[in-house]
Design a protein around this motif. Sequence first.
Motif, PDB file in Angstrom:
ATOM      1  N   ASN A  94      45.491  30.845  67.413  1.00  9.97           N
ATOM      2  CA  ASN A  94      44.766  29.605  67.140  1.00  9.97           C
ATOM      3  C   ASN A  94      43.587  29.943  66.236  1.00  9.97           C
ATOM      4  O   ASN A  94      42.560  30.437  66.688  1.00  9.97           O
ATOM      5  CB  ASN A  94      44.288  28.974  68.446  1.00  9.97           C
ATOM      6  N   GLN A  95      43.742  29.687  64.947  1.00 12.91           N
ATOM      7  CA  GLN A  95      42.717  30.068  63.984  1.00 12.91           C
ATOM      8  C   GLN A  95      41.478  29.205  64.059  1.00 12.91           C
ATOM      9  O   GLN A  95      40.413  29.612  63.598  1.00 12.91           O
ATOM     10  CB  GLN A  95      43.315  30.087  62.585  1.00 12.91           C
ATOM     11  N   ALA A  96      41.560  28.043  64.667  1.00 14.81           N
ATOM     12  CA  ALA A  96      40.371  27.212  64.857  1.00 14.81           C
ATOM     13  C   ALA A  96      39.432  27.848  65.888  1.00 14.81           C
ATOM     14  O   ALA A  96      38.213  27.686  65.810  1.00 14.81           O
ATOM     15  CB  ALA A  96      40.777  25.803  65.294  1.00 14.81           C
ATOM     16  N   LYS A  97      40.001  28.574  66.843  1.00 16.02           N
ATOM     17  CA  LYS A  97      39.208  29.237  67.878  1.00 16.02           C
ATOM     18  C   LYS A  97      38.791  30.653  67.492  1.00 16.02           C
ATOM     19  O   LYS A  97      37.802  31.176  67.996  1.00 16.02           O
ATOM     20  CB  LYS A  97      40.001  29.296  69.191  1.00 16.02           C
ATOM     21  N   CYS A  98      39.552  31.288  66.599  1.00 11.22           N
ATOM     22  CA  CYS A  98      39.329  32.687  66.227  1.00 11.22           C
ATOM     23  C   CYS A  98      37.979  32.853  65.529  1.00 11.22           C
ATOM     24  O   CYS A  98      37.633  32.096  64.620  1.00 11.22           O
ATOM     25  CB  CYS A  98      40.451  33.164  65.302  1.00 11.22           C
ATOM     26  N   ILE A  99      37.219  33.869  65.962  1.00 12.47           N
ATOM     27  CA  ILE A  99      35.918  34.164  65.348  1.00 12.47           C
ATOM     28  C   ILE A  99      35.988  35.384  64.435  1.00 12.47           C
ATOM     29  O   ILE A  99      34.969  35.807  63.886  1.00 12.47           O
ATOM     30  CB  ILE A  99      34.816  34.337  66.417  1.00 12.47           C
ATOM     31  N   GLY A 100      37.177  35.968  64.277  1.00  8.46           N
ATOM     32  CA  GLY A 100      37.355  37.095  63.374  1.00  8.46           C
ATOM     33  C   GLY A 100      36.625  38.355  63.794  1.00  8.46           C
ATOM     34  O   GLY A 100      36.224  39.151  62.956  1.00  8.46           O
ATOM     35  N   CYS A 101      36.480  38.554  65.092  1.00  8.75           N
ATOM     36  CA  CYS A 101      35.720  39.703  65.596  1.00  8.75           C
ATOM     37  C   CYS A 101      36.448  41.028  65.394  1.00  8.75           C
ATOM     38  O   CYS A 101      35.823  42.084  65.342  1.00  8.75           O
ATOM     39  CB  CYS A 101      35.367  39.510  67.066  1.00  8.75           C
ATOM     40  N   GLY A 102      37.787  41.007  65.301  1.00  5.93           N
ATOM     41  CA  GLY A 102      38.563  42.203  65.043  1.00  5.93           C
ATOM     42  C   GLY A 102      38.906  43.035  66.262  1.00  5.93           C
ATOM     43  O   GLY A 102      39.531  44.083  66.141  1.00  5.93           O
ATOM     44  N   ARG A 103      38.526  42.588  67.456  1.00  2.02           N
ATOM     45  CA  ARG A 103      38.841  43.362  68.666  1.00  2.02           C
ATOM     46  C   ARG A 103      40.340  43.530  68.844  1.00  2.02           C
ATOM     47  O   ARG A 103      40.821  44.608  69.194  1.00  2.02           O
ATOM     48  CB  ARG A 103      38.233  42.694  69.897  1.00  2.02           C
ATOM     49  N   CYS A 104      41.094  42.461  68.614  1.00  2.00           N
ATOM     50  CA  CYS A 104      42.546  42.517  68.773  1.00  2.00           C
ATOM     51  C   CYS A 104      43.170  43.466  67.753  1.00  2.00           C
ATOM     52  O   CYS A 104      44.095  44.205  68.061  1.00  2.00           O
ATOM     53  CB  CYS A 104      43.154  41.123  68.664  1.00  2.00           C
ATOM     54  N   PHE A 105      42.648  43.457  66.541  1.00  2.00           N
ATOM     55  CA  PHE A 105      43.146  44.339  65.490  1.00  2.00           C
ATOM     56  C   PHE A 105      42.973  45.800  65.887  1.00  2.00           C
ATOM     57  O   PHE A 105      43.858  46.625  65.696  1.00  2.00           O
ATOM     58  CB  PHE A 105      42.410  44.054  64.179  1.00  2.00           C
ATOM     59  N   LYS A 106      41.828  46.112  66.473  1.00  2.00           N
ATOM     60  CA  LYS A 106      41.525  47.487  66.869  1.00  2.00           C
ATOM     61  C   LYS A 106      42.399  47.960  68.021  1.00  2.00           C
ATOM     62  O   LYS A 106      42.738  49.138  68.103  1.00  2.00           O
ATOM     63  CB  LYS A 106      40.052  47.622  67.248  1.00  2.00           C
ATOM     64  N   VAL A 107      42.779  47.062  68.925  1.00  2.00           N
ATOM     65  CA  VAL A 107      43.554  47.460  70.100  1.00  2.00           C
ATOM     66  C   VAL A 107      45.060  47.531  69.816  1.00  2.00           C
ATOM     67  O   VAL A 107      45.789  48.210  70.521  1.00  2.00           O
ATOM     68  CB  VAL A 107      43.251  46.529  71.298  1.00  2.00           C
ATOM     69  N   CYS A 108      45.514  46.895  68.756  1.00  2.00           N
ATOM     70  CA  CYS A 108      46.943  46.895  68.425  1.00  2.00           C
ATOM     71  C   CYS A 108      47.283  48.130  67.598  1.00  2.00           C
ATOM     72  O   CYS A 108      46.796  48.290  66.486  1.00  2.00           O
ATOM     73  CB  CYS A 108      47.321  45.631  67.655  1.00  2.00           C
ATOM     74  N   GLY A 109      48.140  48.963  68.126  1.00  2.00           N
ATOM     75  CA  GLY A 109      48.552  50.171  67.424  1.00  2.00           C
ATOM     76  C   GLY A 109      49.845  50.014  66.653  1.00  2.00           C
ATOM     77  O   GLY A 109      50.418  51.003  66.195  1.00  2.00           O
ATOM     78  N   ARG A 110      50.329  48.787  66.508  1.00  2.00           N
ATOM     79  CA  ARG A 110      51.644  48.555  65.897  1.00  2.00           C
ATOM     80  C   ARG A 110      51.576  47.861  64.537  1.00  2.00           C
ATOM     81  O   ARG A 110      52.589  47.445  64.009  1.00  2.00           O
ATOM     82  CB  ARG A 110      52.503  47.710  66.845  1.00  2.00           C
ATOM     83  N   ASN A 111      50.378  47.673  63.970  1.00  2.00           N
ATOM     84  CA  ASN A 111      50.211  47.031  62.664  1.00  2.00           C
ATOM     85  C   ASN A 111      50.795  45.611  62.648  1.00  2.00           C
ATOM     86  O   ASN A 111      51.471  45.211  61.709  1.00  2.00           O
ATOM     87  CB  ASN A 111      50.847  47.886  61.561  1.00  2.00           C
ATOM     88  N   VAL A 112      50.526  44.859  63.708  1.00  2.00           N
ATOM     89  CA  VAL A 112      51.023  43.489  63.818  1.00  2.00           C
ATOM     90  C   VAL A 112      50.060  42.501  63.159  1.00  2.00           C
ATOM     91  O   VAL A 112      50.483  41.515  62.568  1.00  2.00           O
ATOM     92  CB  VAL A 112      51.229  43.097  65.304  1.00  2.00           C
TER      93      VAL A 112
END
Length: 98
Positions: free
Chosen positions: A23-41
């Motif tokens: 949900n991009q309306a809720k996303c704040i772009g903090c990047g926490r999810c990017f850092k925890v994902c090790g699969r380049n999703v």
Amino acid sequence: MAQLTGLTFGGKNWIPQFVQAINQAKCIGCGRCFKVCGRNVLSLRAMNEEGEFVDNEEDDEIERKVMTIANQGNCVGCQACARICPKNCYTHAAYALA
């Protein structure tokens, strides 16, 4: 129709829940999810005031950045992204086998 299942290291059944949407309306772009994902999703992308993606991140029209699903096929269904997201932006679903 059967669901895709797996086993934990301890031999327990596990049903992976694969990322479906952010949900991009809720996303704040903090990047926490990017850092925890090790699969380049995931990928962090810039948006302008109209909510359109901007390819040139040096552009003055950038309003904010949001997370996007770049490589959905790489998702292993661990849901680490959803667990770390402070804004509860993620939707996940099991995969049904035909």
